[in-house]
Design a protein around this motif. Structure first.
Motif, mmCIF file in Angstrom:
data_model
loop_
_atom_site.group_PDB
_atom_site.id
_atom_site.type_symbol
_atom_site.label_atom_id
_atom_site.label_comp_id
_atom_site.label_asym_id
_atom_site.label_seq_id
_atom_site.Cartn_x
_atom_site.Cartn_y
_atom_site.Cartn_z
ATOM 1 N N GLN A 45 141.774 2.618 14.696
ATOM 2 C CA GLN A 45 141.484 3.799 13.898
ATOM 3 C C GLN A 45 142.417 3.876 12.682
ATOM 4 N N LEU A 46 143.725 3.573 12.913
ATOM 5 C CA LEU A 46 144.708 3.587 11.832
ATOM 6 C C LEU A 46 144.367 2.559 10.761
ATOM 7 N N LEU A 47 144.008 1.346 11.218
ATOM 8 C CA LEU A 47 143.682 0.283 10.265
ATOM 9 C C LEU A 47 142.460 0.632 9.422
ATOM 10 N N HIS A 48 141.416 1.155 10.055
ATOM 11 C CA HIS A 48 140.212 1.524 9.321
ATOM 12 C C HIS A 48 140.473 2.688 8.363
ATOM 13 N N THR A 49 141.350 3.604 8.775
ATOM 14 C CA THR A 49 141.723 4.730 7.908
ATOM 15 C C THR A 49 142.467 4.225 6.658
ATOM 16 N N LEU A 50 143.390 3.266 6.874
ATOM 17 C CA LEU A 50 144.150 2.714 5.758
ATOM 18 C C LEU A 50 143.259 1.920 4.802
ATOM 19 N N LEU A 51 142.299 1.173 5.351
ATOM 20 C CA LEU A 51 141.365 0.425 4.509
ATOM 21 C C LEU A 51 140.585 1.374 3.597
ATOM 22 N N LYS A 52 140.124 2.469 4.174
ATOM 23 C CA LYS A 52 139.363 3.445 3.406
ATOM 24 C C LYS A 52 140.251 4.157 2.395
ATOM 25 N N LYS A 53 141.476 4.508 2.815
ATOM 26 C CA LYS A 53 142.395 5.251 1.966
ATOM 27 C C LYS A 53 142.785 4.446 0.726
ATOM 28 N N HIS A 54 143.002 3.154 0.909
ATOM 29 C CA HIS A 54 143.442 2.294 -0.194
ATOM 30 C C HIS A 54 142.295 1.527 -0.840
ATOM 31 N N ASN A 55 141.069 1.868 -0.402
ATOM 32 C CA ASN A 55 139.874 1.225 -0.971
ATOM 33 C C ASN A 55 139.985 -0.304 -0.883
ATOM 34 N N ALA A 56 140.441 -0.782 0.288
ATOM 35 C CA ALA A 56 140.628 -2.218 0.513
ATOM 36 C C ALA A 56 139.495 -2.757 1.390
ATOM 37 N N HIS A 57 139.166 -4.027 1.180
ATOM 38 C CA HIS A 57 138.089 -4.643 1.947
ATOM 39 C C HIS A 57 138.575 -5.221 3.266
ATOM 40 N N ASP A 58 139.814 -5.681 3.299
ATOM 41 C CA ASP A 58 140.334 -6.303 4.522
ATOM 42 C C ASP A 58 141.847 -6.121 4.577
ATOM 43 N N VAL A 59 142.436 -6.625 5.671
ATOM 44 C CA VAL A 59 143.871 -6.492 5.902
ATOM 45 C C VAL A 59 144.660 -7.285 4.850
ATOM 46 N N SER A 60 144.077 -8.377 4.371
ATOM 47 C CA SER A 60 144.750 -9.185 3.352
ATOM 48 C C SER A 60 145.036 -8.344 2.103
ATOM 49 N N GLU A 61 144.070 -7.506 1.692
ATOM 50 C CA GLU A 61 144.283 -6.626 0.535
ATOM 51 C C GLU A 61 145.339 -5.571 0.840
ATOM 52 N N LEU A 62 145.327 -5.077 2.075
ATOM 53 C CA LEU A 62 146.349 -4.092 2.471
ATOM 54 C C LEU A 62 147.753 -4.691 2.390
ATOM 55 N N LEU A 63 147.878 -5.959 2.793
ATOM 56 C CA LEU A 63 149.175 -6.626 2.720
ATOM 57 C C LEU A 63 149.633 -6.744 1.256
ATOM 58 N N GLY A 64 148.686 -7.010 0.351
ATOM 59 C CA GLY A 64 149.013 -7.072 -1.069
ATOM 60 C C GLY A 64 149.478 -5.726 -1.605
ATOM 61 N N ILE A 65 148.780 -4.655 -1.186
ATOM 62 C CA ILE A 65 149.149 -3.295 -1.603
ATOM 63 C C ILE A 65 150.528 -2.929 -1.061
ATOM 64 N N LYS A 66 150.783 -3.347 0.174
ATOM 65 C CA LYS A 66 152.087 -3.094 0.791
ATOM 66 C C LYS A 66 153.202 -3.771 -0.015
ATOM 67 N N LYS A 67 152.935 -5.021 -0.459
ATOM 68 C CA LYS A 67 153.930 -5.766 -1.250
ATOM 69 C C LYS A 67 154.194 -5.049 -2.573
ATOM 70 N N GLU A 68 153.139 -4.577 -3.236
ATOM 71 C CA GLU A 68 153.296 -3.859 -4.508
ATOM 72 C C GLU A 68 154.114 -2.583 -4.322
ATOM 73 N N LEU A 69 153.792 -1.833 -3.264
ATOM 74 C CA LEU A 69 154.527 -0.591 -2.992
ATOM 75 C C LEU A 69 155.988 -0.876 -2.681
ATOM 76 N N ASP A 70 156.220 -1.944 -1.928
ATOM 77 C CA ASP A 70 157.589 -2.316 -1.576
ATOM 78 C C ASP A 70 158.383 -2.661 -2.833
ATOM 79 N N ASP A 71 157.722 -3.406 -3.763
ATOM 80 C CA ASP A 71 158.389 -3.764 -5.022
ATOM 81 C C ASP A 71 158.725 -2.516 -5.827
ATOM 82 N N LYS A 72 157.778 -1.561 -5.877
ATOM 83 C CA LYS A 72 158.008 -0.330 -6.641
ATOM 84 C C LYS A 72 159.161 0.484 -6.045
#
Length: 550
Positions: free
Chosen positions: A304-331
């Motif tokens: 449920q958490l994973l599907h919520t995060l995909l929808k929240k970040h408008n991501a297609h898969d976990v790979s995109e979420l990992l990219g978003i996580k990296k960007e946020l971490d850099d910021k």
């Protein structure tokens, strides 16, 4: 120096080809004869913008070509930097096509107008009354002082350090702007990052959890099916294992009666071994299967958490979420580190500022040291040019900001007459006075700089008599070390030239043509006599002309 100038199809010029040598060359001609046309053609090879209206024949192209001996101009680096062939005898060509397009070439290599203009500025320096207005500009005045002060190398050091300083200043401004914006976003970015950190993000995790969820959610069905499998395989009456055991015993006995039976026995044995292994795995799975509502709830929550995060970040898969996580971490990291980055950049700027101040101080010292000498030379030369009462007030004051040429503000004031107030050159000097000041400055610079070919376009307008004679002397003296041209209406100046050309108009069947020719000694006498007394040449005018030439 300019050794040859060829002009085709330009204004009133059909075809003109003139050779020049070193020294002092004078160019004369009646008003309207085409001296300005000659300068216009030369301006084209020096990088001036082309004008289609300058074509004599609108159906043919205009070609202007200049040949220069550039051996002493130290231009090798310019040619290397612009990927051009360096030749001592360099040919610059400009073409204007009937379509209005313009092309430029240096030693037959096509170049942009910008490159041509930069080279042209280092080959010929054209001065007219209009261009003497730059005398009033602080940049020109400082350039003159720096030439006398031998500041060239120091200015190069200063320019390089100033570029570093400006770059670092811009970087600091960007860091401060980033910090200002990042502080507002930092809390939200940290929240999003923490949310992603709490999720089991790794490639293929959703597929793994969905499989685990299906097993936990259908555990009773799985247990029932596994029980049936156990019965089918191991039941004492109908179990496949028991029946296969009997088959194995029979095939083993038959195996002694020939190769075919032996091969069948081996195949039956293989089936037995495989089925026995399958049975053991089912037994092991049956032992592992158990109802676990807590685990089911945990897996469901993760999904449920994973599907919520995909929808929240408008991501297609976990790979995109990992990219978003990296960007946020850099910021978040950049925001947390920006304060130390700002401090380091400020420290760097202070060091650069100290170095710049040291170099700027050296520039100021050299300039102040040379000012009395410049003042004395200027006033001395101008006294010879009929401005005996002219005095200068040249002062350098420290500036609070770094400028392109240091930290100096320059005051360059003139008093033309005894007792008159000092004022800016452009406000207190007449056109004729500005011309004489420009000539004085150029004559002084000629002793310190390797100047390009100088062309004075009627710089002697507004003067006459002994003053014009002295102006000619100065240009003649300058020509000992460089090539000098003077377009003049004054016979006193024209007589000083080592070479004399006349520009004139000639009417032909095809129309009026502007032409130019070198004058022999006798032709010079006649030309000077006309300049002295008009078309009706008198004996006294001829005598005066001969006297001037001698």
């Amino acid at each position: 120096m300019l050794t040859n100038l060829s002009i085709k199809n330009y204004a009133l010029i059909d075809h003109l080809n003139v050779k020049f040598t070193n020294g002092f060359t004078v160019i004369t001609g009646e008003t309207g004869a085409g001296k300005s046309i000659l300068l216009g053609g030369l301006a084209l090879v020096l990088g001036k913008r082309a004008d289609l209206s300058s074509l004599k024949d609108k159906e043919s192209k205009c070609i202007v070509e200049g040949e220069f001996d550039i051996a002493k101009y130290e231009l090798k680096s310019f040619f290397d930097n612009n990927d051009l062939d360096y030749e001592r005898k360099t040919i610059v060509r400009r073409e204007i096509l009937p379509s209005g397009k313009s092309r430029a070439f240096i030693n037959d290599t096509p170049v942009t107008l910008d490159v041509l203009s930069k080279l042209g500025g280092r080959l010929v320096d054209v001065h007219s009354q209009h261009q003497t207005m730059q005398l009033g500009e602080s940049d020109f005045q400082l350039k003159t002082i720096d030439a006398l002060a031998n500041n060239e190398k120091v200015l190069v050091q200063y320019a390089a350090k100033l570029e570093q300083y400006q770059t670092s200043t811009k970087e600091l401004e960007q860091l401060l702007e980033f910090q200002s914006n990042a502080i507002k976003e930092h809390e939200y970015n940290s929240f999003l990052l923490e949310e992603l950190n709490s999720a089991p993000l790794k490639e293929g995790i959703i597929e793994t959890l969905e499989e685990e969820y299906e097993q936990l959610n259908n555990v009773e069905v799985i247990m029932e099916q596994l029980s049936q499998v156990q019965q089918l395989l191991n039941d004492e009456q109908i179990g496949v294992i028991n029946l296969l055991t009997e088959l194995k015993q029979i095939s083993h006995k038959l195996g002694h009666y020939g190769q075919h039976y032996s091969e069948l026995d081996e195949r039956v044995n293989s089936v037995f071994i495989e089925l026995d292994d399958i049975s053991n795995e089912f037994i092991a799975l049956n032992d592992q299967v158990d109802t676990n509502p807590e685990m089911l709830e945990e897996v469901s929550a993760k999904l449920q958490l994973l599907h919520t995060l995909l929808k929240k970040h408008n991501a297609h898969d976990v790979s995109e979420l990992l990219g978003i996580k990296k960007e946020l971490d850099d910021k978040v990291q950049a925001t947390e580190n920006v304060e130390s980055d700002i401090e380091a950049k400020r420290k760097e700027l202070l060091e650069l500022e100290a170095e710049l101040n040291t170099i700027a101080s050296k520039l100021s010292k050299n300039r102040n040291k040379i000012l009395p000498k410049l003042k004395k030379q200027l006033e001395g030369t101008l006294a010879e040019l009929g401005m005996a009462s002219a005095t200068f007030k040249i002062e350098i004051h420290p500036s609070k900001e770094f400028k392109a040429t240091g930290k100096d503000d320059l005051t360059f004031l003139l008093s033309s007459n005894k007792g008159s107030a000092y004022g800016e050159l452009k406000k207190v000097a007449s056109g004729g006075e500005l011309s004489r000041i420009m000539l004085a400055i150029k004559s002084i610079l000629a002793n310190y700089e390797n100047l390009p070919t100088l062309m004075f376009d009627e710089i002697d307008t507004g003067v006459s008599g002994e003053i014009s004679n002295k102006m000619g002397d100065i240009m003649q003296d300058m020509s000992k070390t460089m090539q000098i041209f003077s377009i003049t209406h004054l016979p006193q100046v024209a007589a000083k030239g080592a070479h004399h050309f006349k520009v004139y108009k000639e009417e032909e069947l095809m129309g009026t043509q502007t032409k130019m020719k070198p004058l022999s000694k006798q032709e010079r006498i006649t030309e000077l006599a006309e300049m002295l007394g008009g078309k009706a040449i008198t004996e006294s005018a001829l005598a005066h002309a001969k006297e001037l030439l001698n």
